[in-house]
Write an enzyme that holds these catalytic residues in place. Structure first.
Site, PDB file in Angstrom:
ATOM      1  N   PHE A  74     145.930 101.056   4.326  1.00 27.03           N
ATOM      2  CA  PHE A  74     145.250 100.146   3.400  1.00 27.03           C
ATOM      3  C   PHE A  74     146.213  99.035   3.030  1.00 27.03           C
ATOM      4  O   PHE A  74     147.260  99.278   2.443  1.00 27.03           O
ATOM      5  CB  PHE A  74     144.760 100.837   2.120  1.00 27.03           C
ATOM      6  CG  PHE A  74     144.022  99.857   1.239  1.00 27.03           C
ATOM      7  CD1 PHE A  74     142.687  99.572   1.460  1.00 27.03           C
ATOM      8  CD2 PHE A  74     144.678  99.173   0.230  1.00 27.03           C
ATOM      9  CE1 PHE A  74     142.018  98.622   0.693  1.00 27.03           C
ATOM     10  CE2 PHE A  74     144.017  98.222  -0.535  1.00 27.03           C
ATOM     11  CZ  PHE A  74     142.677  97.948  -0.300  1.00 27.03           C
ATOM     12  N   ASP A  98     154.859  98.166   3.283  1.00 25.89           N
ATOM     13  CA  ASP A  98     153.956  97.754   2.208  1.00 25.89           C
ATOM     14  C   ASP A  98     154.188  98.703   1.035  1.00 25.89           C
ATOM     15  O   ASP A  98     153.729  99.844   1.049  1.00 25.89           O
ATOM     16  CB  ASP A  98     152.505  97.814   2.696  1.00 25.89           C
ATOM     17  CG  ASP A  98     151.513  97.379   1.609  1.00 25.89           C
ATOM     18  OD1 ASP A  98     151.900  97.309   0.435  1.00 25.89           O
ATOM     19  OD2 ASP A  98     150.335  97.128   1.963  1.00 25.89           O
ATOM     20  N   LYS A 148     151.069  94.505  -7.412  1.00 23.05           N
ATOM     21  CA  LYS A 148     150.641  95.427  -8.473  1.00 23.05           C
ATOM     22  C   LYS A 148     151.602  95.457  -9.686  1.00 23.05           C
ATOM     23  O   LYS A 148     151.561  94.541 -10.490  1.00 23.05           O
ATOM     24  CB  LYS A 148     150.391  96.813  -7.886  1.00 23.05           C
ATOM     25  CG  LYS A 148     149.176  96.787  -6.943  1.00 23.05           C
ATOM     26  CD  LYS A 148     148.550  98.128  -6.654  1.00 23.05           C
ATOM     27  CE  LYS A 148     147.188  97.920  -6.017  1.00 23.05           C
ATOM     28  NZ  LYS A 148     147.088  98.320  -4.627  1.00 23.05           N
TER      29      LYS A 148
HETATM   30  C1  PLP Z   1     146.419  97.477  -3.573  1.00 24.97           C
HETATM   31  C2  PLP Z   1     147.087  97.395  -2.275  1.00 24.97           C
HETATM   32  C3  PLP Z   1     147.050  96.238  -1.489  1.00 24.97           C
HETATM   33  C4  PLP Z   1     146.214  95.027  -1.839  1.00 24.97           C
HETATM   34  O1  PLP Z   1     146.552  94.461  -3.062  1.00 24.97           O
HETATM   35  P1  PLP Z   1     145.509  93.473  -3.774  1.00 24.97           P
HETATM   36  O2  PLP Z   1     146.273  92.942  -4.948  1.00 24.97           O
HETATM   37  O3  PLP Z   1     144.336  94.314  -4.173  1.00 24.97           O
HETATM   38  O4  PLP Z   1     145.135  92.429  -2.791  1.00 24.97           O
HETATM   39  C5  PLP Z   1     147.777  96.216  -0.312  1.00 24.97           C
HETATM   40  N1  PLP Z   1     148.483  97.293   0.075  1.00 24.97           N
HETATM   41  C6  PLP Z   1     148.538  98.422  -0.643  1.00 24.97           C
HETATM   42  C7  PLP Z   1     149.364  99.563  -0.165  1.00 24.97           C
HETATM   43  C8  PLP Z   1     147.825  98.524  -1.833  1.00 24.97           C
HETATM   44  O5  PLP Z   1     147.849  99.664  -2.534  1.00 24.97           O
END
Ligand code: PLP
Length: 421
Positions: A165, A250, A279
């Site tokens: 994700f 990520d 985040k």
């Molecule tokens: C939440 C998330 C994203 C995307 O972030 P947004 O601010 O919602 O665009 C990308 N990678 C990971 C691992 C995430 O948890």
């Protein structure tokens, strides 16, 4: 003083909800109805209408309080409405909020420097949402592939992990393994290839001379807090290095303290070539994200190659600087490790036929059930604990890292009660 300032700013036009019970119910129902009528239905939230929050607790329009076991998908690791971040945000908002990158501002250089000192990475590139930062990393990897590694123009390949994700843009959902994320949104950009998560040799086998990077979450959050075998990232890092392939982690959800370290990759004793954060970079106040990497990688961007109107704005930078300082000053990664180990032990001790397995690292725990998770989340809501199913059978527990041990215990008591009822 802070409270006064806060009331002056947020209190102005917010109607006071009457204490009368019937009126309260109708307020929530009315707001839910408005949302349903006028908003796109791309989410299926629990029917709790939150009006304010503090630390690990949120309060709904009916005056009920709930312990937050989701922490906005780990965006509020520092706790809701952290007073230091609030102060930084308001003070900066009174000075200047947006200059665009056409001009310079006095906060961005300081954020760069503090990020570098904290993480050891030479450079950063600020964006807003996580998905934008992922796109930025992908662009950096492709351009690095062409200009540094020497891959023919338009031929770079990027490896991604199964069940990844990374956000919701067209390029990103294009390499998602979740059919629902893709359905109806094609055609998608080419140049991405999926490998099984947790299998380092599969990365080696998928690498070709055109491979520029491997993008991976150290722990897959949305997939259900999936923790790869010990040493996976270390082996992947070695394979990437041998093949001149960038390892991009990520850490948007796993980073900034969630797993008991500042970054989840530290558990494997490695240093990825690039790291993506978002985040909790703002403690929930503002969308702020960034790509951290070396001069070699981020140096591929020339003026005009990439940008964002809001990326690196002074308000975002002031908020992010303070949000990072709170993580360090309050030792939130350490706190996550300590409370997480305790919480995991308690969760593992729960005897319930509903539980299939429990796993976690730091204050990030997945409760995998034998049946649907949604009814469990609904039942927990009734008992004053908010969490959200991820996929259909996993309940993810990720409270703000500032949660007290007492509150954590109370929350787990509620989970135990629901699972053993
Ligand atoms: C939440 C998330 C994203 C995307 O972030 P947004 O601010 O919602 O665009 C990308 N990678 C990971 C691992 C995430 O948890």
């Amino acid at each position: 003083m802070d409270l006064q300032l806060r009331n002056a700013i947020f209190g102005m036009d917010i109607p006071v909800i009457a204490a009368d019970a019937t009126q309260e119910t109708s307020t929530a129902a009315r707001l839910i109805e408005l949302e349903h009528q006028y908003g796109a239905h791309n989410y299926h939230p629990l029917d709790v209408v939150i009006e304010r929050a503090s630390g690990a607790w949120v309060y709904d329009v009916e005056g009920r309080r709930y312990l937050d076991f989701l922490a906005a998908y780990s965006a509020v690791n520092q706790g809701h409405c952290h007073p230091a971040i609030f102060k930084a945000m308001v003070e900066q908002a009174q000075k200047v909020t947006l200059t665009s990158r056409a001009f310079r501002n006095d906060q961005l250089p300081l954020l760069y420097k503090e990020l570098s000192e904290l993480t050891g990475y030479e450079m950063a590139l600020p964006m807003n949402s996580g998905a934008e930062a992922v796109e930025t990393a992908l662009k950096a990897a492709r351009k690095w592939g062409e200009t540094v590694k020497g891959i023919a123009a338009g031929r770079t390949e990027i490896l991604v992990a199964q069940n990844n994700f990374h956000g919701r843009t067209i390029a990103i959902v294009g390499f998602s393994s979740d059919e629902q994320y893709r359905r109806g949104f094609g055609p998608f950009p080419a140049g991405f290839r999926e490998v099984p998560f947790g299998d380092a040799e599969a990365v080696r086998a998928a690498i070709t001379p055109n491979t520029a990077a491997f993008l991976v979450e150290p722990i897959q959050g949305e997939a259900g807090v999936l923790i790869p075998p010990t040493g996976y990232l270390a082996r992947v890092a070695a394979i990437c290095r041998e093949n001149n392939v960038l390892l991009i982690c990520d850490e948007i959800q796993s980073g900034l303290g969630r797993t008991g370290k500042m970054f989840a990759f530290e558990h494997d004793g490695i240093r990825p070539d690039a790291v993506i954060i978002g985040k909790a970079l703002s403690g929930g106040y503002y969308p702020v994200s960034a790509v951290l990497s070396s001069r070699e990688v981020l140096g591929v961007f020339q003026p005009g190659d990439h940008g964002s109107t809001f990326g690196g704005n002074p308000l975002a930078c002031a908020v992010a600087r303070t949000a990072l300082r709170v993580l360090v000053d309050e030792k939130l990664p350490e706190r996550s490790a300590e409370l997480g180990a305790y919480a995991l032990e308690r969760m593992l001790a729960i005897k319930s036929p509903l539980i299939k397995s429990v796993r976690g690292l730091g204050l990030w725990i997945a409760l995998e059930l034998n049946g649907p998770a949604r009814p469990i989340c609904e039942a927990l809501k009734e008992r004053g604990v908010l969490c959200k199913e991820t996929h259909s059978t996993v309940v993810r527990l990720a409270p703000p890292l500032v949660i007290s041990k007492e509150d954590l215990d109370w929350g787990i008591d509620q989970i135990e009660a629901v699972l053993t009822a």
